[in-house]
Motif scaffolding. Structure first.
Motif, PDB file in Angstrom:
ATOM      1  N   HIS A   1      -2.257   0.133  -4.403  1.00  0.00           N
ATOM      2  CA  HIS A   1      -2.724  -0.676  -3.283  1.00  0.00           C
ATOM      3  C   HIS A   1      -3.092  -2.152  -3.829  1.00  0.00           C
ATOM      4  O   HIS A   1      -3.794  -2.345  -4.934  1.00  0.00           O
ATOM      5  CB  HIS A   1      -4.175  -0.191  -2.726  1.00  0.00           C
ATOM      6  CG  HIS A   1      -4.439  -0.682  -1.469  1.00  0.00           C
ATOM      7  ND1 HIS A   1      -5.588  -0.125  -0.747  1.00  0.00           N
ATOM      8  CD2 HIS A   1      -3.820  -1.668  -0.706  1.00  0.00           C
ATOM      9  CE1 HIS A   1      -5.625  -0.804   0.526  1.00  0.00           C
ATOM     10  NE2 HIS A   1      -4.654  -1.679   0.415  1.00  0.00           N
ATOM     11  N   HIS A  25       3.725   0.476   2.731  1.00  0.00           N
ATOM     12  CA  HIS A  25       3.733  -0.515   3.639  1.00  0.00           C
ATOM     13  C   HIS A  25       2.828  -1.706   3.733  1.00  0.00           C
ATOM     14  O   HIS A  25       2.227  -1.668   2.658  1.00  0.00           O
ATOM     15  CB  HIS A  25       3.384   0.350   5.119  1.00  0.00           C
ATOM     16  CG  HIS A  25       1.831   0.662   5.122  1.00  0.00           C
ATOM     17  ND1 HIS A  25       1.511   1.888   4.612  1.00  0.00           N
ATOM     18  CD2 HIS A  25       0.852   0.192   5.610  1.00  0.00           C
ATOM     19  CE1 HIS A  25       0.402   2.010   4.850  1.00  0.00           C
ATOM     20  NE2 HIS A  25      -0.017   0.763   5.305  1.00  0.00           N
ATOM     21  N   PRO A  64      -0.183   4.896  -0.241  1.00  0.00           N
ATOM     22  CA  PRO A  64      -1.215   5.873  -0.372  1.00  0.00           C
ATOM     23  C   PRO A  64      -1.154   7.018  -1.255  1.00  0.00           C
ATOM     24  O   PRO A  64      -1.891   7.334  -2.200  1.00  0.00           O
ATOM     25  CB  PRO A  64      -1.847   6.149   1.070  1.00  0.00           C
ATOM     26  CG  PRO A  64      -1.082   5.436   1.865  1.00  0.00           C
ATOM     27  CD  PRO A  64       0.032   4.671   1.123  1.00  0.00           C
ATOM     28  N   ASP A  65       0.138   7.604  -1.244  1.00  0.00           N
ATOM     29  CA  ASP A  65       0.516   8.985  -2.012  1.00  0.00           C
ATOM     30  C   ASP A  65       0.410   8.693  -3.770  1.00  0.00           C
ATOM     31  O   ASP A  65       0.118   9.568  -4.282  1.00  0.00           O
ATOM     32  CB  ASP A  65       1.799   9.493  -1.457  1.00  0.00           C
ATOM     33  CG  ASP A  65       1.674   9.927   0.092  1.00  0.00           C
ATOM     34  OD1 ASP A  65       0.844  10.588   0.217  1.00  0.00           O
ATOM     35  OD2 ASP A  65       2.718   9.426   0.691  1.00  0.00           O
ATOM     36  N   ASP A  96      -0.276  -3.635   4.471  1.00  0.00           N
ATOM     37  CA  ASP A  96      -1.389  -3.179   5.137  1.00  0.00           C
ATOM     38  C   ASP A  96      -2.160  -4.311   5.394  1.00  0.00           C
ATOM     39  O   ASP A  96      -3.383  -4.423   5.895  1.00  0.00           O
ATOM     40  CB  ASP A  96      -2.091  -2.196   4.441  1.00  0.00           C
ATOM     41  CG  ASP A  96      -2.815  -2.658   3.332  1.00  0.00           C
ATOM     42  OD1 ASP A  96      -2.030  -3.588   2.741  1.00  0.00           O
ATOM     43  OD2 ASP A  96      -3.803  -2.249   2.791  1.00  0.00           O
ATOM     44  N   PHE A 109       0.752  -1.160   0.033  1.00  0.00           N
ATOM     45  CA  PHE A 109       0.140   0.169  -0.145  1.00  0.00           C
ATOM     46  C   PHE A 109       0.757   1.270  -0.106  1.00  0.00           C
ATOM     47  O   PHE A 109       1.781   1.460   1.025  1.00  0.00           O
ATOM     48  CB  PHE A 109      -0.831  -0.001   1.251  1.00  0.00           C
ATOM     49  CG  PHE A 109      -2.218   1.036   1.167  1.00  0.00           C
ATOM     50  CD1 PHE A 109      -2.602   1.670   0.217  1.00  0.00           C
ATOM     51  CD2 PHE A 109      -2.680   1.415   2.464  1.00  0.00           C
ATOM     52  CE1 PHE A 109      -3.589   2.717   0.054  1.00  0.00           C
ATOM     53  CE2 PHE A 109      -3.576   2.242   2.445  1.00  0.00           C
ATOM     54  CZ  PHE A 109      -4.003   2.930   1.399  1.00  0.00           C
TER      55      PHE A 109
END
Ligand code: CU
Ligand code: FE2
Lengths: 298, 123
Positions: free
Chosen positions: B79, B103, B74-75, B105, B72
């Motif tokens: 995902h 990271h 996010p920026d 998740d 993951f």
């Protein structure tokens, strides 16, 4: 919440004392706290991480939970009940050790004067075995209860290691909410934030937005959660979400540092950043009044 | 016994498809984006630091060696769930420069919280 409210709110929160949140998402003047007949108190503890070891973070890891229990027991007004919003134990890959920690946790909290205790798991308790060990000790991970007219709903966003609530529980939540009046007071207890607080640090719930959508039609909803080891207050629309402090080690503010590493123990200020909160639930006003306490008796 | 007849014209068509097919995939391979092979296991990615160029598409090929992990970022809106023993392909076109953390998740054990890495995107 508009900007003005937000600034006022931050000012209040910064004072560290009592913060009033009305169920309508507006702040009420903290002066004039009074206990009406229908009011009741409950206490929220979170992220006790029993079994954690790490002297730089908490040299009293084997004694802090007991201190928190003593601190709650020393409250002059004993709460009607006590909730623990997850990460009761620190994670372990060993299923036997996990059970040992859950058993020890159960023993320690049996010292609480108040016997009405409500628990939910955190990812440390439940994510490695989908909540199996947790359920052996404490039963269901999502459930409801009523207290003096307030509807409490617990939501499990940790038994799925992906950190999601899942379709089945969403259906259950939808059915549960159908039976509740839109004007009723609802308190939601969960572990992870139901909104995207800081997904970079896993401070989110994959399908948390679906939970919030289901809650939106209800006028007086308040969410209490844990996971982030610090006090944090946020609104999604009119719904306030309050994260509680941990009683093992604090974590930095979301995104404030590069790494989500726990804040080291400060020998000059032991137990700093650890604590629990008392929640004065006021059904008449449809709101909650929050008071933060340190983890050790003052 | 039933007789199976194979009509030569069908074989012909089949062969043409095969040849055209191979030729097509060859062309594709030449145009194909850079592939970055990665592995994920308790509690690390290898490599854990990757550098990309803004606007240049790449394919991350990540193999989860020991169990289910997540990936993951996010920026960069990347995902994926990494199934054990499978190669997960993720096409990435970085739209901005910077250093972005990723990271795991999906809680994977005692050490899960250290399963992190970074994607550096350069101009
Ligand atoms: Cu947690
Ligand atoms: Fe925790």
């Amino acid at each position: 919440m508009n900007e003005m409210d937000r600034r006022d709110f931050l000012k209040l929160a910064g004072m560290g004392g009592v913060v009033f949140f009305s169920g309508l998402g507006t702040l009420v003047d903290a002066i004039g706290k009074s206990a009406a007949a229908d009011d009741f108190f409950f206490v929220q503890l979170s992220d006790t991480h029993w079994g954690f070891e790490g002297a730089q973070l908490n040299p009293d890891a084997k004694g802090t939970l007991q201190k928190a229990v003593a601190a709650v027991n020393s409250l002059t007004n004993q709460p009607d009940f006590i909730v623990f919003t997850g990460d009761l134990t620190h994670t372990t890959d060993d299923p036997q050790e996990r059970r040992k920690r859950l058993r020890e946790f159960k023993d320690i909290i049996s010292q609480l004067k108040v016997k009405n205790i409500r628990l939910i798991p955190g990812e440390h308790d439940a994510s490695l075995d989908n909540g199996a060990a947790y359920k052996e000790f404490f039963g269901e991970t999502h459930y409801t209860f009523n207290h003096k007219g307030v509807h409490f709903i617990t939501i499990d966003n940790v038994s799925d290691p992906r950190g999601s609530v899942g379709e089945a529980q969403l259906v259950w939540l939808g059915d549960t909410l159908k039976k509740i009046d839109k004007n009723a007071q609802i308190v939601v207890l969960t572990h992870r934030p139901l909104f995207d607080l800081y997904p970079q640090w896993d401070w989110a719930t994959r399908d948390g937005d679906k939970v919030v959508t289901l809650l939106m039609p209800f006028k007086h909803v308040t969410v209490f959660y844990g996971h982030i080891h610090q006090e944090h207050n946020h609104f999604t629309g009119h719904i306030p979400h309050h994260a509680a402090k941990s009683s093992i080690y604090p974590l930095p503010a979301p995104g404030s540092v590069a790494k989500r590493a726990p804040i080291p123990w400060d020998p000059t200020a032991p137990y700093k950043g650890l604590g629990f909160r008392e929640i004065d639930t006021r059904p008449k006003q449809n709101d909650c009044v929050l008071t933060e306490y340190p983890v050790t008796k003052v | 016994m039933k007789k199976i007849t194979i009509r030569p014209e069908i074989i012909g068509i089949f062969l043409i498809v095969l040849v055209v097919g191979t030729g097509y995939s060859k062309v594709c391979a030449e145009q194909q984006e850079q592939v970055i092979k990665m592995t994920a296991k308790k509690f690390e990615y290898s490599p854990k630091e990757i550098t990309l160029k803004k606007g240049v598409p790449v394919v991350l090929e990540i193999t989860a060696l020991d169990r289910l992990h997540g990936f993951f970022c996010p920026d960069l809106q990347i995902h994926a769930d990494l199934l054990q023993g499978k190669v997960t392909r993720i096409r990435v076109v970085p739209v901005k420069t910077g250093v972005f953390a990723f990271h795991c998740d999906i809680v994977c054990g005692d050490g899960h919280e250290d399963m992190v890495g970074t994607i550096t995107v350069k101009e």
